[in-house]
Design a protein around this motif. Structure first.
Motif, PDB file in Angstrom:
ATOM      1  N   LEU A 137       0.822  -1.215   0.000  1.00  0.00           N
ATOM      2  CA  LEU A 137       0.000   0.000   0.000  1.00  0.00           C
ATOM      3  C   LEU A 137       0.851   1.259   0.000  1.00  0.00           C
ATOM      4  N   ALA A 138       1.826   1.304   0.895  1.00  0.00           N
ATOM      5  CA  ALA A 138       2.688   2.482   0.995  1.00  0.00           C
ATOM      6  C   ALA A 138       3.454   2.684  -0.308  1.00  0.00           C
ATOM      7  N   ASP A 139       3.889   1.606  -0.921  1.00  0.00           N
ATOM      8  CA  ASP A 139       4.687   1.735  -2.136  1.00  0.00           C
ATOM      9  C   ASP A 139       3.821   2.145  -3.335  1.00  0.00           C
ATOM     10  N   LEU A 140       2.600   1.620  -3.415  1.00  0.00           N
ATOM     11  CA  LEU A 140       1.697   2.085  -4.477  1.00  0.00           C
ATOM     12  C   LEU A 140       1.346   3.560  -4.268  1.00  0.00           C
ATOM     13  N   ASP A 141       1.218   3.957  -3.003  1.00  0.00           N
ATOM     14  CA  ASP A 141       0.964   5.380  -2.715  1.00  0.00           C
ATOM     15  C   ASP A 141       2.061   6.258  -3.314  1.00  0.00           C
ATOM     16  N   HIS A 142       3.307   5.783  -3.272  1.00  0.00           N
ATOM     17  CA  HIS A 142       4.408   6.578  -3.836  1.00  0.00           C
ATOM     18  C   HIS A 142       4.217   6.768  -5.340  1.00  0.00           C
ATOM     19  N   ILE A 143       3.776   5.723  -6.030  1.00  0.00           N
ATOM     20  CA  ILE A 143       3.505   5.865  -7.469  1.00  0.00           C
ATOM     21  C   ILE A 143       2.387   6.893  -7.659  1.00  0.00           C
ATOM     22  N   CYS A 144       1.342   6.798  -6.839  1.00  0.00           N
ATOM     23  CA  CYS A 144       0.201   7.719  -6.960  1.00  0.00           C
ATOM     24  C   CYS A 144       0.641   9.170  -6.805  1.00  0.00           C
ATOM     25  N   VAL A 145       1.415   9.435  -5.767  1.00  0.00           N
ATOM     26  CA  VAL A 145       1.833  10.811  -5.493  1.00  0.00           C
ATOM     27  C   VAL A 145       2.730  11.329  -6.622  1.00  0.00           C
ATOM     28  N   THR A 146       3.671  10.504  -7.054  1.00  0.00           N
ATOM     29  CA  THR A 146       4.618  10.963  -8.081  1.00  0.00           C
ATOM     30  C   THR A 146       3.943  11.081  -9.438  1.00  0.00           C
ATOM     31  N   SER A 147       3.000  10.173  -9.716  1.00  0.00           N
ATOM     32  CA  SER A 147       2.326  10.194 -11.017  1.00  0.00           C
ATOM     33  C   SER A 147       1.058  11.053 -10.999  1.00  0.00           C
ATOM     34  N   LYS A 148       0.670  11.527  -9.803  1.00  0.00           N
ATOM     35  CA  LYS A 148      -0.569  12.322  -9.633  1.00  0.00           C
ATOM     36  C   LYS A 148      -1.796  11.562 -10.133  1.00  0.00           C
ATOM     37  N   VAL A 149      -1.933  10.352  -9.624  1.00  0.00           N
ATOM     38  CA  VAL A 149      -3.086   9.499  -9.971  1.00  0.00           C
ATOM     39  C   VAL A 149      -3.573   8.817  -8.688  1.00  0.00           C
ATOM     40  N   ALA A 150      -4.658   8.098  -8.813  1.00  0.00           N
ATOM     41  CA  ALA A 150      -5.106   7.219  -7.731  1.00  0.00           C
ATOM     42  C   ALA A 150      -5.022   5.789  -8.245  1.00  0.00           C
ATOM     43  N   ILE A 151      -4.889   4.852  -7.328  1.00  0.00           N
ATOM     44  CA  ILE A 151      -4.895   3.439  -7.725  1.00  0.00           C
ATOM     45  C   ILE A 151      -6.012   2.732  -6.995  1.00  0.00           C
ATOM     46  N   ARG A 152      -6.804   1.998  -7.753  1.00  0.00           N
ATOM     47  CA  ARG A 152      -7.844   1.167  -7.167  1.00  0.00           C
ATOM     48  C   ARG A 152      -7.271  -0.239  -7.062  1.00  0.00           C
ATOM     49  N   LEU A 153      -7.112  -0.694  -5.849  1.00  0.00           N
ATOM     50  CA  LEU A 153      -6.467  -1.978  -5.588  1.00  0.00           C
ATOM     51  C   LEU A 153      -7.522  -2.982  -5.139  1.00  0.00           C
ATOM     52  N   ASP A 154      -7.652  -4.077  -5.888  1.00  0.00           N
ATOM     53  CA  ASP A 154      -8.670  -5.082  -5.571  1.00  0.00           C
ATOM     54  C   ASP A 154      -8.138  -6.050  -4.522  1.00  0.00           C
ATOM     55  N   ALA A 155      -8.711  -6.005  -3.339  1.00  0.00           N
ATOM     56  CA  ALA A 155      -8.233  -6.857  -2.233  1.00  0.00           C
ATOM     57  C   ALA A 155      -8.209  -8.330  -2.641  1.00  0.00           C
ATOM     58  N   ASP A 156      -9.245  -8.748  -3.380  1.00  0.00           N
ATOM     59  CA  ASP A 156      -9.350 -10.163  -3.749  1.00  0.00           C
ATOM     60  C   ASP A 156      -8.288 -10.608  -4.752  1.00  0.00           C
ATOM     61  N   ALA A 157      -7.713  -9.646  -5.465  1.00  0.00           N
ATOM     62  CA  ALA A 157      -6.771 -10.008  -6.533  1.00  0.00           C
ATOM     63  C   ALA A 157      -5.333 -10.135  -6.031  1.00  0.00           C
ATOM     64  N   ILE A 158      -5.080  -9.688  -4.812  1.00  0.00           N
ATOM     65  CA  ILE A 158      -3.696  -9.662  -4.328  1.00  0.00           C
ATOM     66  C   ILE A 158      -3.142 -11.084  -4.172  1.00  0.00           C
ATOM     67  N   PRO A 159      -2.031 -11.376  -4.835  1.00  0.00           N
ATOM     68  CA  PRO A 159      -1.490 -12.741  -4.806  1.00  0.00           C
ATOM     69  C   PRO A 159      -0.874 -13.075  -3.443  1.00  0.00           C
ATOM     70  N   LEU A 160      -1.370 -14.132  -2.840  1.00  0.00           N
ATOM     71  CA  LEU A 160      -0.855 -14.583  -1.541  1.00  0.00           C
ATOM     72  C   LEU A 160      -0.306 -15.988  -1.699  1.00  0.00           C
ATOM     73  N   SER A 161       0.631 -16.338  -0.851  1.00  0.00           N
ATOM     74  CA  SER A 161       1.126 -17.717  -0.823  1.00  0.00           C
ATOM     75  C   SER A 161       0.160 -18.550   0.024  1.00  0.00           C
ATOM     76  N   SER A 162       0.424 -19.832   0.121  1.00  0.00           N
ATOM     77  CA  SER A 162      -0.432 -20.649   0.990  1.00  0.00           C
ATOM     78  C   SER A 162      -0.268 -20.204   2.445  1.00  0.00           C
ATOM     79  N   ALA A 163       0.934 -19.736   2.789  1.00  0.00           N
ATOM     80  CA  ALA A 163       1.133 -19.208   4.152  1.00  0.00           C
ATOM     81  C   ALA A 163       0.249 -17.981   4.374  1.00  0.00           C
ATOM     82  N   GLY A 164       0.135 -17.148   3.343  1.00  0.00           N
ATOM     83  CA  GLY A 164      -0.710 -15.960   3.425  1.00  0.00           C
ATOM     84  C   GLY A 164      -2.179 -16.329   3.578  1.00  0.00           C
ATOM     85  N   HIS A 165      -2.623 -17.302   2.796  1.00  0.00           N
ATOM     86  CA  HIS A 165      -4.022 -17.748   2.896  1.00  0.00           C
ATOM     87  C   HIS A 165      -4.289 -18.356   4.266  1.00  0.00           C
TER      88      HIS A 165
END
Ligand code: ADP
Ligand code: MG
Length: 336
Positions: free
Chosen positions: A217-245
């Motif tokens: 999140l913090a790192d995508l925020d940096h792209i947003c601020v520098t590029s002057k855009v917003a990012i819509r991040l889909d929680a369900d799409a975030i790739p997790l390992s089996s440990a993450g699940h």
């Protein structure tokens, strides 16, 4: 407790680091400098990353973990810019906590990681820290064809947002290291593997990119601020390992995985039309690549700066398209 005190600075360099600097530029570390001839038609991409004992790794972290994390955190920045690593400088701040066994182990893993990444050791500095904790710093040099490096600043509305690998294993791996367990996520923290083989595939395709080191999140925020855009991040799409699940299944919060840091993956934006090319390039080097959202024009209302005003940032949305509120967005030094 130290078992065998350190030998002298020059003996350390000669015995442990000169064998790793078997390249013409470094002159086997028997000179004051390294000399590297710039390559016509290329840009030199530079980055440096320091690590302090007790901050970037536990005080009692084993030598291989320290070396692996130092190299990975540096290579990760180059990979995100599309650069091919060529050479590095290494500064060691050796403290009393580290003995010969530690430095020898550090050099051994360093040599392995340098060989794997094709990065030469060009030189460095070795100092002794009589009181206090040890530190290490590496400065890396990479190459890209002139003008082609990917900045954080080029994203625009309508583009897709992608990430390499999985997110959250750095956080979970640190929990394992702190608990002294050896589960599935430990290696992600102890021996991170930034996607250096995939990095150059970004050139000519990614419009903006960043390495995910402080938390997605913090790192995508940096792209947003520098590029002057917003990012819509889909929680369900975030790739997790089996440990993450498993972590989520046991009641853990997704936001822990998105803000914990230490993933050393690449998050980037690209035109929709570039996605198949990037996807094929990732597959060719065995790198997982996932679309996790898209770039938007609007400012995100629930992300505020210190004055309370809305700023450009990442909007994490759930399956019902509801915005999810996040208080801490990533790791920051000098902030509790
Ligand atoms: P100086 O006297 O300018 O500090 P040194 O005598 O410390 O230089 O360094 C001698 C050589 O050893 C130089 O080529 C330097 O780049 C190299 N060197 C010193 N420390 C390290 C290190 N930790 N890793 C790699 N090279 C090193
Ligand atoms: Mg010196």
């Amino acid at each position: 407790m130290v078992d065998k005190p350190l030998i002298s600075e020059f003996a350390l360099i000669e015995q442990l680091f000169a064998p790793l600097a078997d390249n013409q530029q470094a002159a086997h570390l028997r000179d004051d400098v390294a000399i590297w001839q710039p390559l016509v038609g290329h840009d030199l991409v530079l980055s440096t990353d320091a690590m302090v004992a007790g901050v970037h790794f536990p005080d009692d972290a084993p030598a291989d973990m320290v070396a692996a994390r130092l190299v990975a955190s540096n290579l990760s920045d180059l990979a995100a810019k599309g650069a091919r690593p060529i050479g590095c400088l290494l500064t060691l701040g050796l403290a009393l906590q580290w003995d010969m066994a530690f430095i020898t182990g550090f050099a051994k893993t360093l040599g392995k990681k340098l060989a794997q990444s094709g990065m030469a050791l060009w030189g460095g500095d070795t100092v002794f820290v009589p009181e206090g904790v040890g530190f290490m710093s590496m400065t890396v040099h990479g190459l890209v064809p002139q003008g082609s490096a990917v900045r954080r600043s080029g994203a625009s509305a309508g583009e897709v947002v992608c990430v390499t690998g999985v997110i959250g294993d750095g956080f979970l791996g640190l929990q394992e290291v702190l608990a002294g367990t050896h589960g599935a996520a430990r290696a992600a923290y102890a021996h991170p593997a930034p996607p250096i083989a995939f990095g150059p595939a970004l050139l000519g395709h990614a419009t903006a990119s960043i390495d995910v080191s402080d938390g997605l999140l913090a790192d995508l925020d940096h792209i947003c601020v520098t590029s002057k855009v917003a990012i819509r991040l889909d929680a369900d799409a975030i790739p997790l390992s089996s440990a993450g699940h498993n972590y989520l299944a046991q009641g853990g919060e997704l936001t822990d995985l998105l803000t914990g840091g230490d993933d050393y993956q690449i998050a980037f934006c690209a035109h929709e039309a570039s996605f198949p090319v990037l996807s094929a390039a990732a597959k060719a080097v065995n790198c997982q690549l996932t679309r996790i959202g898209h770039v938007e024009n609007a400012k995100v209302e629930n992300v505020k700066n210190h004055t309370g005003a809305s700023v450009y940032g990442t909007n994490l949305v759930d399956a019902e398209e509801r915005s999810m509120t996040i208080k801490k967005r990533g790791y920051q030094h000098f902030r509790k």
